[in-house]
Design a protein around this motif. Structure first.
Motif, PDB file in Angstrom:
ATOM      1  N   GLU A  73       0.826  -1.214   0.000  1.00 42.18           N
ATOM      2  CA  GLU A  73       0.000   0.000   0.000  1.00 42.18           C
ATOM      3  C   GLU A  73       0.856   1.259   0.000  1.00 42.18           C
ATOM      4  O   GLU A  73       0.487   2.291  -0.567  1.00 42.18           O
ATOM      5  N   LYS A  74       2.024   1.181   0.625  1.00 40.55           N
ATOM      6  CA  LYS A  74       2.914   2.338   0.759  1.00 40.55           C
ATOM      7  C   LYS A  74       3.544   2.760  -0.564  1.00 40.55           C
ATOM      8  O   LYS A  74       4.176   3.826  -0.647  1.00 40.55           O
TER       9      LYS A  74
ATOM     10  N   ASN B 244       1.992   3.558  -3.358  1.00 41.26           N
ATOM     11  CA  ASN B 244       1.197   4.508  -4.132  1.00 41.26           C
ATOM     12  C   ASN B 244       1.103   4.044  -5.598  1.00 41.26           C
ATOM     13  O   ASN B 244       1.365   4.813  -6.530  1.00 41.26           O
TER      14      ASN B 244
ATOM     15  N   ALA C 162       9.559   3.123  -0.957  1.00 37.11           N
ATOM     16  CA  ALA C 162       8.739   3.896  -0.016  1.00 37.11           C
ATOM     17  C   ALA C 162       9.568   4.884   0.772  1.00 37.11           C
ATOM     18  O   ALA C 162       9.127   6.026   1.023  1.00 37.11           O
TER      19      ALA C 162
END
Length: 405
Positions: free
Chosen positions: A46-47, A49, A402
Motif C-alpha cells: 500500500e505504501k 502509491n 517507499a
C-alpha cells in the motif's frame, strides 16, 4: 497521485492470459470483483502509491483474427472461466481494447504458431525485417500518443516459440544491429523483435513466456543503451511455483531427493502449441532447471506436458517426489495441482505492470528488474531460485521505494 494513464501493450493480445487480464482489469475498475490473486494488493505494498486500476489502457499485437469479446465468450463457453453476467458488464471495455490491437509479425515464430495466423497478419508477409520493426515500433508509439499515456509497458504473453538459435546467444550489440538487416540471415526470434520494437518506442518490457524476449546478451546491452526497464522469463504460476516452495524444504531438512516426476495436462491454445515437440522443448527446459539450482545436485527428473483438448484452460499437474531420509529410508510425497492457467497468470501480469510502472516513476529507467524474480520460472540475473527469498527481495524493493518517496 498523478491521474495520467498507463498503457499495457500485450504481445498475444487475444490469447487466454491476455483476455483474462483484460476482463479482470475491467472488473476491477468497475468494482465487480475482489482482489484475490493480486500480489500488488497485499497490504504490504500500500505504501508504494501504485496506479489504480482505472488508470490502465490495453492494446497489443496479435496474429490471429478474433477479438477480446470473442475470446472471452469462447473461454466462458468452453472452460467456464467467466460468468456470462460478468462478460456482459465488461463488454464495452473489451470492445474499446479491441480497437487498440494491431497485427503482429510471423517472422521466426515457427511453423506451429504460423499455422494459427489469420488473414490480417499474413498481409505483412512481404515486409522486410526492418519494415516490420518500424511498423511494430510505430504501433506502440501511436498507442501512447493516441491515449495520452505517460508510459507503456509491453508484456509478452504470446505462445511459446521454438528455442532460440545458438548463434543469437553470442551476438554482440553491434552484430545484433547488423543481423537485423535481413530476416533471411537474422537468427533473432519473434519475441526478441517485439522486445526491440518496445525498446525503440521507449517502453518497458516484461516477458511472461519461455521464449527468449530480452534474455539475450545483445538485448540486455540494447536495453541499457535505450534506457529501458525489462524482466523475464516464463511466468511461475503453478507446478513450478510449488517446486520453488517445496524444494527448499527438502534441502533445509537434508532430505535427499532421488527423483521428481511431474506430469502436466491442459487443453488451451498454449497447450496446442506445446503439442509440437520443438516448442515443448523450450517449456520443459524452463520448468526443469529449478530443482538443481535449489538442491545443489541433480536428482532424476521427468517433466511431461500433454495437450488434452477437452481440458480447455483447466490444467492438472501430478507430481511424485521420491526422497531418502534417516537410515536411508525411502519415502515419497505426492501432490496434485489443479487450476486454470489464465486465472493464475493474468493477475501476476497486472501486478508486474504496476510494479514496473512504479519503478519507472521512481526514476530508474533501465536495467533488469531483479526484484520481480518471484514472478518467473527463469528470472533474469536472479540471485536466488527460492520463492520465499525472491519474495523478500520484492518486499525489500518496496521498502526502498517507499523510503525514497
Amino acid at each position: 497521485m498523478t491521474q495520467q494513464r498507463i498503457g499495457i501493450w500485450i504481445i498475444g493480445a487475444w490469447g487466454g492470459v491476455a483476455t483474462t487480464a483484460a476482463v479482470g482489469l475491467s472488473a476491477l475498475k468497475q468494482g465487480l470483483t475482489g482482489t484475490s490473486g493480486l500480489v500488488s494488493e497485499n497490504p504490504y505494498f500500500e505504501k508504494l502509491n501504485l496506479k489504480s486500476w482505472d488508470q490502465f489502457v490495453v492494446g497489443g499485437h496479435e496474429i490471429r483474427d478474433t477479438s477480446f469479446v470473442e475470446a472471452a465468450r469462447y473461454f466462458s463457453e468452453n472452460s467456464g472461466v467467466f460468468h456470462p453476467a460478468l462478460l456482459q458488464a465488461v463488454e464495452e471495455d473489451l470492445k474499446a481494447y479491441d480497437q487498440n490491437v494491431k497485427p503482429g509479425t510471423l517472422i521466426h515464430v515457427g511453423d506451429t504458431i504460423r499455422s494459427l495466423a489469420g488473414d490480417a497478419v499474413r498481409k505483412f508477409d512481404t515486409e522486410s525485417l526492418q519494415e516490420t520493426l518500424a511498423r511494430l515500433t510505430n504501433d506502440m508509439s501511436e498507442f501512447q500518443k493516441q491515449h495520452d499515456l505517460s508510459h507503456v509497458v509491453v508484456v509478452n504473453l504470446a505462445s511459446t516459440e521454438p528455442p532460440v538459435e545458438e548463434s543469437a546467444k553470442s551476438l554482440t550489440l553491434a552484430e545484433l544491429k547488423e543481423s537485423l538487416a535481413s530476416a533471411v540471415t537474422s537468427p533473432v526470434p519473434a519475441s526478441a523483435l517485439y522486445a526491440i520494437a518496445a525498446m525503440n518506442a521507449g517502453c518497458s518490457h516484461l516477458n511472461f513466456t519461455p521464449s527468449a524476449g530480452t534474455d539475450l546478451p545483445a538485448l540486455i546491452e540494447l536495453a541499457e543503451e535505450k534506457q529501458v526497464l525489462h524482466a523475464g522469463r516464463d511466468g511461475k504460476t503453478g507446478e513450478t511455483l510449488m517446486k520453488s516452495v517445496l524444494a527448499p524444504m527438502f534441502a533445509h531438512r537434508n532430505l535427499n531427493v532421488m527423483s521428481w516426476v511431474g506430469h502436466n495436462i491442459f487443453g488451451n491454445l498454449d497447450g496446442k502449441v506445446l503439442d509440437d515437440p520443438i516448442n515443448k522443448s523450450n517449456k520443459v527446459v524452463s520448468k526443469d532447471h529449478l530443482l538443481t539450482e535449489i538442491l545443489g545436485y541433480k536428482p532424476q527428473t521427468l517433466v511431461s506436458i500433454e495437450y488434452i483438448e477437452s481440458m480447455g484452460d483447466w490444467k492438472t499437474a501430478w507430481d511424485h517426489i521420491h526422497f531418502k531420509g534417516f537410515l536411508d529410508t525411502k519415502m515419497a510425497l505426492q501432490f496434485t495441482w489443479q487450476g486454470t492457467d489464465s486465472i493464475l497468470a493474468a493477475p501476476l501480469m497486472l501486478d508486474m505492470v504496476r510494479f514496473t510502472e512504479r519503478e519507472w516513476r521512481r526514476g530508474n529507467k533501465s536495467g533488469v528488474m531483479t526484484h520481480l524474480s518471484s514472478f518467473y520460472k527463469s528470472p533474469m540475473q536472479a540471485t536466488t531460485p527460492e520463492f520465499e527469498r525472491q519474495y523478500q527481495q520484492l518486499e525489500q524493493w518496496a521498502d526502498t521505494v517507499a523510503e525514497e518517496s
